[in-house]
Design an enzyme around this catalytic site. Structure first.
Site, PDB file in Angstrom:
ATOM      1  CB  VAL A  37      65.590  61.242  11.286  1.00  0.00           C
ATOM      2  CG1 VAL A  37      66.347  60.036  10.541  1.00  0.00           C
ATOM      3  CG2 VAL A  37      66.939  61.930  12.131  1.00  0.00           C
ATOM      4  CB  CYS A  38      63.687  58.566   7.966  1.00  0.00           C
ATOM      5  SG  CYS A  38      62.875  57.580   6.799  1.00  0.00           S
ATOM      6  CB  VAL A  39      58.649  59.762   7.178  1.00  0.00           C
ATOM      7  CG1 VAL A  39      58.942  58.696   6.095  1.00  0.00           C
ATOM      8  CG2 VAL A  39      58.561  59.040   8.307  1.00  0.00           C
TER       9      VAL A  39
END
Length: 328
Positions: free
Chosen positions: A114-116
């Protein structure tokens, strides 16, 4: 017997809170709308069992330590954390988390970041040779640090075999909905999306939200001055020949210097600057598209449409509907 969908979410200091709670809420709602048949069980795993302080300052209590997770993992979900550097967010890569992800991934049916969190998967070698996405603000970092990964900064999420990568923060819920759809069909995912009052599939990609001109200052002051000139004279002749003449350089040499300093060609930079100006006008005014196109230096509505499709995968009208702010 473990549940059919045991979801293990990594948590660690400064993890983004929504990256953890967003997917957990999607899976909980999937259980609710299916009368429990979805079979999701979400467990948080941390370096230890002590509370973890997230980036929002909220404490999370892990259910398990990394060493207690074992082999019964259906979905391994890896969120991320960032530090703020002089040029903006920098994805944090915690070696303890990376080693645990590397050891646990072979036992999971699927892995999702998720995301970074994509930076952690990449550091664990799970994205080698794969197409992947991450938050737009750290996509360049991911590409630079892991050239073996095919980084695509625009999609909301990307699936490559059993490995999924999600884009920026709130898109953790889009990714989780896609996982529910894979497990139980689109009808179940749509029922969850309705409960969350969100689209099952949102239109467009991350480029709608990123700022394409958010690049650090150039090493050459004359190139920085030229970038300022471009921003202030968007409706003038900004062809490569005109800009090279302004710099007193040959067109070929100018193009080489400009790319070296900015990472892009003069034409691409000018188009991005004009689209950015058009975005601001669409967000803050009721000006007709003809006027927006002219003010931003794009000339015609047709060119405005073409540039928007290329840069942010949306039409000017749909962008305005989504991001229009109220006039004072």
């Amino acid at each position: 017997m473990p549940p059919p969908h045991r979801v293990v979410v990594a948590v660690f200091p400064d993890v983004d809170l929504l990256d953890v709670t967003g997917p957990a809420e999607v899976f909980a709602l999937a259980n609710r709308v299916t009368g429990g048949r979805a079979g999701y069980e979400v467990r948080l795993a941390g370096p230890g069992r002590e509370p973890v302080v997230t980036s929002a300052g909220v404490r999370l209590l892990p259910d398990l330590s990394f060493g207690e997770v074992g082999a019964s993992v259906d979905t391994l979900l890896v969120p991320g954390a960032v530090d703020i550097g002089p040029d903006g967010p920098v994805a944090r890569v915690d070696r303890e988390v990376v080693e645990w992800v590397r050891a646990t991934a072979p036992h999971a049916r699927r892995i999702a970041s998720v995301c970074v969190g994509a930076h952690l998967l990449a550091a664990a070698g799970l994205l080698d040779g794969r197409r992947a996405t991450t938050h737009w603000s750290t996509a360049a970092q991911l590409a630079a640090e892991h050239p073996e990964v095919r980084v695509d900064a625009d999609p909301i999420f990307v699936r490559s075999g059993r490995v999924w990568t999600g884009a920026g923060i709130s898109t953790c819920m889009d990714l989780a909905l896609a996982l529910v759809a894979e497990d139980h069909g689109e009808a179940a995912a749509l029922a969850v999306a309705r409960q969350l009052v969100m689209y099952l599939r949102r239109q467009g990609g991350q480029s709608q939200f990123s700022v394409p001109l958010s690049r650090p200052p150039a090493a050459r002051r004359d190139i920085d001055a030229l970038r300022t000139f471009i921003t202030e004279h968007l409706d003038e002749d900004l062809s490569a020949a005109a800009l090279a003449g302004r710099m007193c350089l040959s067109e070929r040499h100018f193009a080489r210097v400009f790319r070296q300093e900015t990472g892009t060609s003069p034409a691409a930079y000018v188009e991005a600057a004009r689209v950015e100006a058009a975005r601001r006008l669409l967000e803050t005014t009721d000006d007709p598209l003809e006027q927006v196109a002219a003010a931003a230096g794009l000339g015609s509505v047709e060119t405005l449409h073409r540039a928007f499709r290329k840069q942010i995968n949306a039409t000017p009208a749909s962008y305005r509907r989504r991001f229009r702010t109220a006039l004072a």
